[in-house]
Design an enzyme around this catalytic site. Structure first.
Site, PDB file in Angstrom:
ATOM      1  N   GLY A  66       0.815  -1.212   0.000  1.00 49.24           N
ATOM      2  CA  GLY A  66       0.000   0.000   0.000  1.00 49.24           C
ATOM      3  C   GLY A  66       0.842   1.253   0.000  1.00 49.24           C
ATOM      4  N   ALA A  67       1.891   1.259  -0.841  1.00 51.05           N
ATOM      5  CA  ALA A  67       2.885   2.336  -0.804  1.00 51.05           C
ATOM      6  C   ALA A  67       2.513   3.544  -1.644  1.00 51.05           C
ATOM      7  CB  ALA A  67       4.243   1.795  -1.275  1.00 51.05           C
ATOM      8  N   ASN A  68       1.379   3.525  -2.315  1.00 47.24           N
ATOM      9  CA  ASN A  68       1.075   4.610  -3.250  1.00 47.24           C
ATOM     10  C   ASN A  68       0.322   5.776  -2.618  1.00 47.24           C
ATOM     11  OD1 ASN A  68      -1.061   2.377  -3.451  1.00 47.24           O
ATOM     12  ND2 ASN A  68      -2.159   4.135  -4.281  1.00 47.24           N
ATOM     13  N   GLY A 104      -1.208   7.647   1.453  1.00 44.04           N
ATOM     14  CA  GLY A 104      -1.345   7.621   2.898  1.00 44.04           C
ATOM     15  C   GLY A 104      -0.090   7.253   3.656  1.00 44.04           C
ATOM     16  N   TYR A 116     -13.824  -4.990  10.891  1.00 41.59           N
ATOM     17  CA  TYR A 116     -12.543  -4.267  10.866  1.00 41.59           C
ATOM     18  C   TYR A 116     -11.774  -4.510  12.158  1.00 41.59           C
ATOM     19  CZ  TYR A 116      -9.198  -0.416  10.586  1.00 41.59           C
ATOM     20  OH  TYR A 116      -8.043   0.329  10.568  1.00 41.59           O
TER      21      TYR A 116
END
Length: 303
Positions: free
Chosen positions: A21-23, A25, A174
């Protein structure tokens, strides 16, 4: 270390870091910080176009940044296996940041039939870590950092309905997935602590795109506006929210089984510090059972 900041990060030349999820935030801010300190960062992302744009953004600030983009969809075990195969040539991975996730979305299922929050947040990262275990072992002092949330304290592992097929509550699902993250992080340390350092962390309340996805998928403009307002008033920046993950990944005083989060108001903001997570997160019987079930569901067995 009190008041730890980006200035306290060590130099990382020669290290290889994988960030899911490096793209955007927290993942983007962590990638930016790792790259500035000289690490080679593998940006593991579902949206490779967005990741490529993020890579160029970082390179504009740090022209010498060493970054590669690799496709990784944590909602698809085939994609996870393909990613693990694609990075095998790296030889070693010094740090794995299990960061990507989804939050409080309407019920849906992954490509393999898992409830999406449990499937992406926990099972996807469980499988990824297992498939990268040999590459981690090849590093002299590897770390695995798994991103959780303060909401894990509300979670409970429902082994009778792990996929929430009988009763789905988006926040309950969640919380279960975030509790699973910590049970996994601590059990990984118990099983492999002589070979790697496994740490859990949480960002406090940080303004990222994560909060938008639930309202967007519900099609609720009112909830989207309320979330945006709450982010502006209460949340710290994504850069500040990434500090616990960066501390967990690089600080010298971090130990296996630690839990790192912001030390300020209600642990929602502030400099990172080592904390205690919920009583349930340290339940070894639950952790062992979850590990066994996770191996069965993913088909990924740790040796």
């Amino acid at each position: 270390m009190p008041n730890w900041t980006l200035e306290d990060m060590p130099e990382l030349s020669g290290r290889t870091v994988v960030v899911t999820g490096a793209n955007s935030g927290l993942g983007l801010e962590a990638t930016r910080a790792f790259a500035r300190e000289g690490a080679h960062v593998v940006m593991a992302c579902r949206d490779v176009d967005a990741a490529a744009d993020a890579r160029e953004e970082i390179r504009e600030e740090a022209p010498g940044a060493s970054l590669t983009v690799e496709a990784l969809d944590l909602a698809d075990l085939d994609s996870i296996r393909a990613f693990a195969d694609s990075v095998a040539d790296l030889g070693r991975i010094d740090v794995l940041c299990n960061n990507a996730g989804v939050m409080a979305i309407p019920r849906s299922e992954t490509a393999d039939g898992f409830e999406t929050q449990f499937g992406v947040n926990h099972l996807g990262h469980f499988a990824l870590t297992g498939l990268l275990l040999d590459s981690l072992r090849a590093a002299p002092d590897p770390r695995v950092v798994t991103q959780s949330s303060g909401i894990h304290a509300n979670g409970e592992i429902d082994f009778e309905d792990l996929q929430s097929t009988d009763d789905y509550d988006k926040w309950g699902a969640y919380a279960q997935s975030k509790l699973a993250n910590l049970l996994f992080a601590y059990e990984l340390d118990r099983r492999y602590g002589d070979e790697l350092t496994s740490v859990g962390c949480h960002p406090g309340y940080a303004a990222t795109n994560l909060q938008r996805r639930g309202p967007e998928q519900e099609g609720s403009r009112l909830k989207l506006a309320a979330m945006a307002l709450a982010n502006r008033i209460f949340a710290q920046s994504a850069e500040a929210g990434a500090l616990p993950m960066l501390y967990a990944a690089t600080a010298e005083d971090v130990e296996g089984g630690d839990y790192v989060g912001p030390g300020g108001f209600k642990n929602m903001r502030g400099a990172p510090e080592t904390q205690r997570s919920s009583k349930r997160s340290y339940d070894e019987d639950t952790a062992e059972r979850l590990w066994s079930v996770s191996e069965e569901l993913t088909g990924v067995s740790y040796d």
